[in-house]
Design an enzyme around this catalytic site. Structure first.
Site, short mmCIF file in Angstrom:
data_model
loop_
_atom_site.label_atom_id
_atom_site.label_comp_id
_atom_site.label_asym_id
_atom_site.label_seq_id
_atom_site.Cartn_x
_atom_site.Cartn_y
_atom_site.Cartn_z
N THR A 145 42.70 -9.69 41.60
CA THR A 145 44.10 -10.15 41.56
C THR A 145 44.89 -9.62 40.36
OG1 THR A 145 43.18 -12.17 40.62
CG2 THR A 145 43.79 -12.24 42.94
N SER A 147 46.68 -8.61 36.80
CA SER A 147 47.18 -9.24 35.58
C SER A 147 48.69 -9.38 35.63
CB SER A 147 46.78 -8.39 34.38
OG SER A 147 47.31 -7.09 34.51
N HIS A 445 41.72 31.80 29.30
CA HIS A 445 42.75 32.18 28.33
C HIS A 445 43.91 32.81 29.06
CE1 HIS A 445 44.61 33.47 24.64
NE2 HIS A 445 44.79 34.66 25.21
#
Ligand code: NAI
Length: 467
Positions: A145, A147, A445
């Protein structure tokens, strides 16, 4: 078997819940996913990670257009931005992703129930919807659930002046004066968004540094770079309240006994989040939360109730979408009799500012506190060819290795694109790699990723492109 009987009922459809549903379906479980909101995806997709990244991207381009484009010979006189269009673009991104989760649920034959999921004993979940309730019978239940924003008691959210990130991703105009309480991930990301759009942004932080979960040198460089972008920082400063004076809204704060006042149009409170378990019926299964409101679980995400599991922001650990996703997979695999596992030592942490800040593993102080003797290699992006060619020279990469074994203990990066750069360090650490392993890994590179290799080379003083 009734049509509402499932092997697994999952409450919450954020990155924890929906990933658990998909993994469960892949393992042949019959799954129900319960979500109280109209759209799937939870905080992350609807009001968190995704919309904030959309706003950061749009405003980064706007900032470049106004501050960087001229140096490339691009003439953008009479530049303007429409906040309506900016928000519409963000909303379209959110809608596309939420729709994508719906599609994934259908494709995996996961039954979605819209309504508030309420536990009613170990094997029953009531879905409270506006019409009739539905009762689901579950062999196993996962609580995912999530925060909610933490509210300061002396500065309650009013949805207009004092707001959480949910409102701050949807202002319909640029506030003239925005105060941000808390210099963590949300405060720095949304503070950057509105500063780029022209707001005067004052960030007020309780601690002596911004981004306090990162190493001090990273935080210090971030502070210096964000200041150049117009963010003002008030550190070691405690917010005390909001008052009205002569028709103006004044946020009051205190620093070393002195009162500071900020005139504000909006106050974003970003001082952390707390587990969300309102109305969940935890008492019906005998689950007691800890002092921070989190649901205690064992190593297999099992709660104190026999068939009830919990993952993501409602349990201890960093409140991060990718942590919830990993726990989702591990938890469901355990339920299905497999050996799911999360390596908590290598969970990356990112703040998506410009430059971005990313870390994995231990910082220098944490490594020392854990008893390691460390050796540290650092490389500035100013020494990287691709970074010079692409305006990305701000920042550095730092590799922290064990003096005895050379094993990488942690990596911290502050740079454009650090969120992507950290991934190769995470992979090396997942396999227990050494600084030398990373240093001898061929990087294309010219790429900015060569700076990570150079930082690994620097661990033994062998960086090639620095003096
Ligand atoms: P946070 O925990 O990242 O930062 C909160 C900041 O507020 C800290 O620096 C803390 O010292 C400060 N603070 C606490 N009380 C204060 C007070 N009274 N006055 C002034 N400063 C105060 O929390 P944030 O930014 O609200 O984010 C919430 C959660 O969401 C975090 O767990 C975060 O990791 C997660 N999140 C992650 C993102 C990402 O990965 N990029 C983006 C947004 C959120």
């Amino acid at each position: 078997m009734s049509e509402n009987t499932f092997d697994l009922v999952i409450i919450g459809s954020g990155p924890g819940g929906y990933v658990a549903a998909i993994r469960g379906a892949q393992l042949g479980l019959n799954i129900a996913l319960v979500e109280k909101s109209k759209t799937l995806g939870g905080t992350c997709l609807n009001v968190g990670c995704i919309p904030s990244k959309a706003l950061l991207h749009s405003t980064e381009m706007y900032h470049f257009a106004g501050h960087g484009a001229a140096a490339h010979g691009i003439d953008l006189t009479n530049l303007s931005i429409s906040i309506d269009q900016l928000m519409a673009k963000k909303d379209k991104t959110v809608a596309q992703l939420c729709g994508g989760i719906e599609h994934l649920m259908k494709a995996n034959k996961i039954k979605v129930f819209t309504g508030l999921g309420i536990l009613e004993g170990d094997n029953k979940v009531r879905v409270r919807a506006t019409g009739e309730d539905t009762v689901l019978h579950a062999k196993h239940t996962i609580i995912a659930t999530g925060s909610a924003s933490i509210e300061l008691p002396f500065l309650p959210f009013d949805g207009d002046t004092v707001v959480s990130s949910t409102e701050a991703i949807a202002f319909d105009s640029v506030p003239k004066k925005l105060a941000v309480v808390g210099a963590g991930a949300i405060g720095l990301e949304l503070g950057s968004v509105w500063a780029r759009l022209g707001a005067e942004v004052n960030v007020i932080e309780f601690l002596p540094v911004i981004a306090p979960t990162f190493d001090k040198d990273v935080s210090k460089m971030a502070e210096r770079l964000f200041k150049k972008q117009g963010l003002n920082f008030y550190l070691k400063t405690k917010v005390t309240g909001l008052k009205k004076s002569k028709g103006k809204q004044i946020l009051t704060a205190e620093k070393a006994g002195e009162v500071i006042e900020f005139e504000v149009d909006k106050v974003l409170v970003a001082v952390g989040r707390k587990p969300y378990t309102d109305g969940l019926g935890l008492e019906t299964v005998g689950i007691e939360t800890d002092d921070k409101g989190r649901i205690p679980v064992d190593a297999h995400y099992k709660t104190s109730a026999a068939s009830v599991y919990a993952i993501g922001d409602v349990i201890p650990g960093p409140m991060l979408a990718h942590k919830a996703e990993e726990e989702a997979v591990a938890c469901v695999e355990r339920i299905a009799g497999q050996a799911g596992h999360v390596n908590y030592d290598v969970i990356p942490n990112v703040i998506y500012t410009e430059p971005e800040i990313a870390s994995v593993g231990l910082g220098v102080a944490d490594a020392k506190a854990a008893g390691y003797e460390t050796k540290v290699g650092k490389f500035n992006f100013a020494g990287n060819g691709r970074a010079i060619a692409t305006d990305a020279t701000d920042g550095f990469a730092k590799v922290i290795a064990d003096q005895k074994t050379d094993r990488i203990l942690g990596v911290q990066v502050i740079a454009k694109g650090a969120s992507e750069l950290i991934a190769s360090a995470v992979a090396h650490m997942e396999y227990g790699g050494s600084a030398e392993d990373l240093a001898r890994t061929v990087h294309a590179h010219p790429t900015v990723s060569e700076a990570i290799k150079e930082a690994a080379l620097a661990v033994d003083g062998n960086a090639l492109h620095s003096v």
